[in-house]
Scaffold this motif. Structure first.
Motif, PDB file in Angstrom:
ATOM      1  N   THR A  17       0.903  -1.363  -0.332  1.00 29.73           N
ATOM      2  CA  THR A  17       0.039  -0.080  -0.093  1.00 29.73           C
ATOM      3  C   THR A  17       0.754   1.542  -0.412  1.00 29.73           C
ATOM      4  OG1 THR A  17      -1.800  -1.385   1.103  1.00 29.73           O
ATOM      5  CG2 THR A  17      -1.593   0.953   1.243  1.00 29.73           C
ATOM      6  N   ALA A  18       2.139   1.556   0.534  1.00 30.73           N
ATOM      7  CA  ALA A  18       2.683   2.285   1.025  1.00 30.73           C
ATOM      8  C   ALA A  18       3.642   2.684  -0.296  1.00 30.73           C
ATOM      9  CB  ALA A  18       3.935   2.214   1.670  1.00 30.73           C
ATOM     10  N   GLY A  96      19.933   5.399   5.969  1.00 34.23           N
ATOM     11  CA  GLY A  96      21.203   6.021   5.120  1.00 34.23           C
ATOM     12  C   GLY A  96      20.231   6.188   4.079  1.00 34.23           C
ATOM     13  N   ALA A  97      19.057   5.146   3.280  1.00 37.64           N
ATOM     14  CA  ALA A  97      18.818   4.834   1.873  1.00 37.64           C
ATOM     15  C   ALA A  97      18.156   6.688   2.158  1.00 37.64           C
ATOM     16  CB  ALA A  97      17.556   3.930   1.892  1.00 37.64           C
ATOM     17  N   MET A  98      17.478   7.487   2.474  1.00 36.08           N
ATOM     18  CA  MET A  98      16.920   8.525   2.046  1.00 36.08           C
ATOM     19  C   MET A  98      17.700   9.665   2.239  1.00 36.08           C
ATOM     20  SD  MET A  98      14.498   9.282   6.207  1.00 36.08           S
ATOM     21  CE  MET A  98      13.734  10.104   5.054  1.00 36.08           C
ATOM     22  N   LYS A  99      19.770   9.913   2.003  1.00 35.32           N
ATOM     23  CA  LYS A  99      20.552  10.864   1.456  1.00 35.32           C
ATOM     24  C   LYS A  99      20.063  11.629   0.169  1.00 35.32           C
ATOM     25  CE  LYS A  99      23.786   7.384  -0.397  1.00 35.32           C
ATOM     26  NZ  LYS A  99      22.933   6.402  -0.280  1.00 35.32           N
ATOM     27  N   ASP A 100      19.338  10.227  -0.822  1.00 39.30           N
ATOM     28  CA  ASP A 100      19.113  11.209  -1.684  1.00 39.30           C
ATOM     29  C   ASP A 100      17.424  10.608  -2.217  1.00 39.30           C
ATOM     30  OD1 ASP A 100      22.009  10.992  -2.525  1.00 39.30           O
ATOM     31  OD2 ASP A 100      21.748   8.630  -3.134  1.00 39.30           O
ATOM     32  N   ALA A 101      17.200  10.612  -1.039  1.00 31.47           N
ATOM     33  CA  ALA A 101      15.443  10.893  -0.897  1.00 31.47           C
ATOM     34  C   ALA A 101      15.058  12.244  -1.024  1.00 31.47           C
ATOM     35  CB  ALA A 101      15.387   9.811  -0.336  1.00 31.47           C
ATOM     36  N   GLU A 102      13.841  12.757  -1.230  1.00 34.49           N
ATOM     37  CA  GLU A 102      12.927  13.508  -0.862  1.00 34.49           C
ATOM     38  C   GLU A 102      12.414  13.597  -0.243  1.00 34.49           C
ATOM     39  OE1 GLU A 102      10.932  17.583  -1.386  1.00 34.49           O
ATOM     40  OE2 GLU A 102      12.996  16.360  -2.719  1.00 34.49           O
ATOM     41  N   LEU A 103      11.534  12.514  -0.361  1.00 38.16           N
ATOM     42  CA  LEU A 103      11.026  11.615   1.185  1.00 38.16           C
ATOM     43  C   LEU A 103      11.414  10.196   1.631  1.00 38.16           C
ATOM     44  CD1 LEU A 103       7.435  11.323   0.476  1.00 38.16           C
ATOM     45  CD2 LEU A 103       7.693  12.788  -0.136  1.00 38.16           C
ATOM     46  N   LEU A 104      11.025   9.316   2.161  1.00 43.51           N
ATOM     47  CA  LEU A 104      10.785   8.073   2.689  1.00 43.51           C
ATOM     48  C   LEU A 104       9.366   8.122   2.591  1.00 43.51           C
ATOM     49  CD1 LEU A 104      11.999   5.187   3.267  1.00 43.51           C
ATOM     50  CD2 LEU A 104      12.745   5.816   5.544  1.00 43.51           C
ATOM     51  N   VAL A 105       8.806   6.886   2.596  1.00 44.95           N
ATOM     52  CA  VAL A 105       7.541   6.337   2.303  1.00 44.95           C
ATOM     53  C   VAL A 105       7.603   4.836   3.168  1.00 44.95           C
ATOM     54  CG1 VAL A 105       4.887   5.876   1.568  1.00 44.95           C
ATOM     55  CG2 VAL A 105       6.742   7.621   0.660  1.00 44.95           C
ATOM     56  N   LEU A 106       7.231   5.046   4.138  1.00 49.85           N
ATOM     57  CA  LEU A 106       6.424   3.059   4.894  1.00 49.85           C
ATOM     58  C   LEU A 106       5.157   3.043   4.988  1.00 49.85           C
ATOM     59  CD1 LEU A 106       9.595   3.919   8.041  1.00 49.85           C
ATOM     60  CD2 LEU A 106       9.821   2.730   5.422  1.00 49.85           C
ATOM     61  N   GLY A 107       5.364   2.021   5.237  1.00 46.10           N
ATOM     62  CA  GLY A 107       3.747   1.272   5.200  1.00 46.10           C
ATOM     63  C   GLY A 107       3.294   1.489   7.518  1.00 46.10           C
ATOM     64  N   VAL A 137       2.289   5.433   5.313  1.00 48.62           N
ATOM     65  CA  VAL A 137       0.775   5.490   5.444  1.00 48.62           C
ATOM     66  C   VAL A 137      -0.004   3.492   5.192  1.00 48.62           C
ATOM     67  CG1 VAL A 137      -0.825   4.492   2.523  1.00 48.62           C
ATOM     68  CG2 VAL A 137       1.882   5.913   2.701  1.00 48.62           C
ATOM     69  N   ARG A 138      -1.473   3.837   5.767  1.00 47.99           N
ATOM     70  CA  ARG A 138      -1.825   2.805   6.944  1.00 47.99           C
ATOM     71  C   ARG A 138      -2.334   1.588   5.976  1.00 47.99           C
ATOM     72  NH1 ARG A 138      -7.853   3.834   9.452  1.00 47.99           N
ATOM     73  NH2 ARG A 138      -8.342   4.366   7.126  1.00 47.99           N
ATOM     74  N   ALA A 139      -1.711   0.292   6.312  1.00 44.50           N
ATOM     75  CA  ALA A 139      -1.954  -0.230   5.145  1.00 44.50           C
ATOM     76  C   ALA A 139      -3.847  -0.213   4.905  1.00 44.50           C
ATOM     77  CB  ALA A 139      -2.581  -2.147   6.514  1.00 44.50           C
ATOM     78  N   GLY A 140      -4.682  -0.707   3.556  1.00 41.96           N
ATOM     79  CA  GLY A 140      -5.597  -1.280   2.948  1.00 41.96           C
ATOM     80  C   GLY A 140      -5.829   0.318   2.167  1.00 41.96           C
ATOM     81  N   GLU A 141      -4.914   1.996   3.311  1.00 43.69           N
ATOM     82  CA  GLU A 141      -5.564   3.098   2.294  1.00 43.69           C
ATOM     83  C   GLU A 141      -5.489   2.721   0.630  1.00 43.69           C
ATOM     84  OE1 GLU A 141      -5.155   7.758   2.274  1.00 43.69           O
ATOM     85  OE2 GLU A 141      -5.445   5.920   3.367  1.00 43.69           O
ATOM     86  N   GLN A 142      -6.381   3.933   0.260  1.00 42.88           N
ATOM     87  CA  GLN A 142      -7.058   3.105  -1.441  1.00 42.88           C
ATOM     88  C   GLN A 142      -6.865   4.637  -1.984  1.00 42.88           C
ATOM     89  OE1 GLN A 142      -7.349   0.904  -3.585  1.00 42.88           O
ATOM     90  NE2 GLN A 142      -6.951  -0.223  -1.237  1.00 42.88           N
ATOM     91  N   SER A 143      -6.348   5.311  -3.114  1.00 40.77           N
ATOM     92  CA  SER A 143      -6.280   6.551  -4.207  1.00 40.77           C
ATOM     93  C   SER A 143      -7.762   7.375  -3.422  1.00 40.77           C
ATOM     94  CB  SER A 143      -6.571   7.199  -5.355  1.00 40.77           C
ATOM     95  OG  SER A 143      -5.863   7.724  -5.905  1.00 40.77           O
ATOM     96  N   ALA A 144      -8.654   6.542  -3.950  1.00 40.42           N
ATOM     97  CA  ALA A 144      -9.966   7.296  -3.469  1.00 40.42           C
ATOM     98  C   ALA A 144     -10.391   8.006  -2.273  1.00 40.42           C
ATOM     99  CB  ALA A 144     -10.844   6.266  -4.245  1.00 40.42           C
ATOM    100  N   ASP A 145      -9.739   7.118  -0.879  1.00 38.43           N
ATOM    101  CA  ASP A 145      -9.455   7.767   0.785  1.00 38.43           C
ATOM    102  C   ASP A 145      -9.194   9.299   0.322  1.00 38.43           C
ATOM    103  OD1 ASP A 145     -10.296   4.505   1.202  1.00 38.43           O
ATOM    104  OD2 ASP A 145      -8.850   4.498   1.706  1.00 38.43           O
ATOM    105  N   GLU A 146      -8.436   9.464  -0.681  1.00 35.59           N
ATOM    106  CA  GLU A 146      -7.916  10.408   0.164  1.00 35.59           C
ATOM    107  C   GLU A 146      -8.484  11.637  -0.956  1.00 35.59           C
ATOM    108  OE1 GLU A 146      -4.139  10.531  -0.954  1.00 35.59           O
ATOM    109  OE2 GLU A 146      -3.568   8.576  -0.662  1.00 35.59           O
ATOM    110  N   HIS A 147      -9.428  11.591  -1.547  1.00 33.53           N
ATOM    111  CA  HIS A 147     -10.480  11.995  -2.993  1.00 33.53           C
ATOM    112  C   HIS A 147     -12.029  12.688  -1.656  1.00 33.53           C
ATOM    113  CE1 HIS A 147      -8.119  12.245  -6.386  1.00 33.53           C
ATOM    114  NE2 HIS A 147      -7.321  11.575  -5.493  1.00 33.53           N
TER     115      HIS A 147
END
Length: 301
Positions: A17-18, A96-107, A137-147
């Motif tokens: 989901t993340a 460590g992986a975030m050094k080149d990241a704009e942001l990090l996403v976790l579930g 991002v919570r498990a089961g989050e859908q694109s429609a949930d943000e609209h």
């Protein structure tokens, strides 16, 4: 080299989901998506125990990121997707992986029938040490949930985004946190709802419940301070509608309530180290565990 939207992947439903949320955000940002899977070495005392077969190990180290990448490319045509397998302690590797990241996403796992997150030790450790924004991002989050729902009340990704919610402390406002929230709202084409929950100073609190005049003057002071903090940002983002709220009471509780009608909740975490290690803060901790919308934690000086 452009920054990436990086997502931690472990094959679980919450990490998939993340990855989907990260893919949508990468498209909004116009950035590549990077999937990072961490393989934790077997501890030395267990090294002599029977280990999973080669096929099982291959599944975890190759099949999951490959299939996830293929699925994302199908659902998000044109998105640049790469994957990487790393070994080590998951929290350390992800930081460590975030050094080149704009942001990090976790579930994050859902709390059964209760709305909100279950943030594990890895996620808490990452957010406590991260120098870049971390989104849960919570498990089961859908694109429609943000609209917003459609005219007949059905969730739909074709409708406008729900507002972005920003939790703001007017005594210690930070440009990194505020700027992240305004930019998130702008790229979604939605409004920004700024929530500043407040409590009176300790020396006022005792008589506040019976002194309505004092309560009113403090409320005006907080509201005025909020408006002044946001004024330059509203001028910088004139197309973004801003709603200011200064409710009395626990900031964490007010932000959790606001999350029910949000596409994203943005909170800050001050970079500081105490004698017992890094800290997250009580408000951010409450929002992480109980928000019903994705949560972005933005670290700041």
């Amino acid at each position: 080299m452009p920054r990436t939207v990086t997502v931690g992947l472990d094959g679980s439903a919450e990490s998939r989901t993340a990855a989907e949320w990260a893919a949508r955000e990468a498209q909004l940002l116009g950035l590549p998506l990077k999937l990072v899977q961490v393989w934790e070495p077997v501890p030395a005392p267990m090294a002599e125990a029977p280990l999973p077969g080669a096929e099982t190990q291959k599944y975890w180290t190759e099949r999951i990121p490959r299939e996830t990448s293929e699925g994302i490319r199908l659902r998000h045509p044109g998105l640049d997707v790469t994957s990487e397998q790393l070994s080590g302690r998951p929290a350390d590797v992800l930081v460590g992986a975030m050094k080149d990241a704009e942001l990090l996403v976790l579930g994050s796992r859902a709390l059964g029938g209760i709305g909100g997150f279950l943030v594990g030790s890895v996620g808490l450790s990452v957010v406590a040490h991260a120098d870049r924004p971390v989104v849960f991002v919570r498990a089961g989050e859908q694109s429609a949930d943000e609209h917003e729902t459609d005219p007949v009340g059905i969730p739909s990704a074709a409708t406008p985004f729900r507002p972005v919610v920003l939790g703001l402390d007017v005594e210690h406002p930070d440009d990194e946190v505020i700027g992240f929230a305004f930019a998130a709202a702008a790229r979604r084409g939605t409004s920004l709802r700024v929530v500043h929950g407040w409590n009176p100073p300790a020396y006022y609190a005792h008589g506040l419940s019976i002194d309505l005049e004092l309560h009113g003057s403090l409320a005006v002071r907080e509201s005025t301070a909020l408006t002044e903090v946001l004024r330059p940002w509203s001028e910088k983002f004139p197309a973004t509608e801003v709603t200011e709220e200064c409710p009395y009471g626990s900031p964490g509780n007010h932000l959790v309530d606001a999350s029910h009608k949000a596409s994203l909740v943005v909170v800050g975490r001050r970079r500081r180290r105490g004698p017992l290690g890094a800290h997250i803060g009580s408000v951010t901790h409450a929002v992480l565990h109980h928000s019903t919308a994705p949560v972005a934690v933005v670290s700041h000086g």
